[in-house]
Design a protein around this motif. Sequence first.
Motif, short mmCIF file in Angstrom:
data_model
loop_
_atom_site.label_atom_id
_atom_site.label_comp_id
_atom_site.label_asym_id
_atom_site.label_seq_id
_atom_site.Cartn_x
_atom_site.Cartn_y
_atom_site.Cartn_z
N PHE A 111 25.41 10.06 -0.98
CA PHE A 111 24.11 10.06 -0.29
C PHE A 111 23.76 8.64 0.15
N GLY A 115 21.13 7.52 3.24
CA GLY A 115 20.55 8.86 3.13
C GLY A 115 19.16 8.82 2.53
N GLN A 118 16.70 7.28 5.23
CA GLN A 118 16.47 8.20 6.35
C GLN A 118 15.61 9.39 5.93
N SER A 119 15.74 9.82 4.69
CA SER A 119 14.98 10.99 4.24
C SER A 119 13.51 10.70 4.02
N HIS A 123 7.84 11.73 7.19
CA HIS A 123 7.07 12.62 6.32
C HIS A 123 5.76 11.93 5.96
N GLY A 131 10.44 15.81 1.07
CA GLY A 131 11.43 15.50 2.10
C GLY A 131 12.69 14.89 1.53
N LEU A 132 12.53 14.00 0.57
CA LEU A 132 13.69 13.38 -0.09
C LEU A 132 14.48 14.43 -0.87
N GLU A 134 14.57 17.64 -0.39
CA GLU A 134 15.16 18.56 0.57
C GLU A 134 16.44 17.95 1.19
N ALA A 135 16.37 16.67 1.56
CA ALA A 135 17.53 16.00 2.16
C ALA A 135 18.67 15.88 1.15
N ALA A 138 20.26 19.34 0.72
CA ALA A 138 21.09 19.64 1.90
C ALA A 138 22.39 18.83 1.85
N HIS A 139 22.30 17.58 1.42
CA HIS A 139 23.49 16.73 1.33
C HIS A 139 24.48 17.30 0.31
#
Length: 159
Positions: A111, A115, A118-119, A123, A131-132, A134-135, A138-139
């Motif tokens: 990550f 990562g 960017q996350s 937001h 948001g963090l 969730e990112a 997803a990663h």
Amino acid sequence: QEEPIEKMVLGINNSLHKLLPSGRFVSAALICIDQASGQGGVWVGGVPDVVQLDAIGKIAQRYRSSQLPLGVVRMDIVDVCITPLFLAKDQQLLLYSDGVIEACSAAGHAFEYTGLEQSLIGHSPEERLFGLMEALTAHLDGAPEHDDISILLIDREPA
């Protein structure tokens, strides 16, 4: 004059140094903020950077680990290094374990700080932690974590 955070670091460190088996230690970050003024201090020992986020989620300041983790050696008050900080009402502090930046996808990609950074952008402060997470989910895309994942987002309460 000793500050409360210096006394806390010194007390915790020397207790751990006495109690822990040889070769054991505790990586940590300790933060003290006066809610009314936003003035405070941060101590970082053996954990990833504590980051201060501006109103839109960009990193405004990094507080890097400059001390040994707690319990490694016995300390005196002169050994405790506190970095001053000012947290504005529209800023946040983010603390996280190395498991966050080292989290690997099924393809073996970490990550990393990229990562993480960017996350956080795009937001609202109230949604930034979600948001963090969730990112990061997803990663990982179903891949198991290989280390603990701990995240703490600190807001300054309005006076």
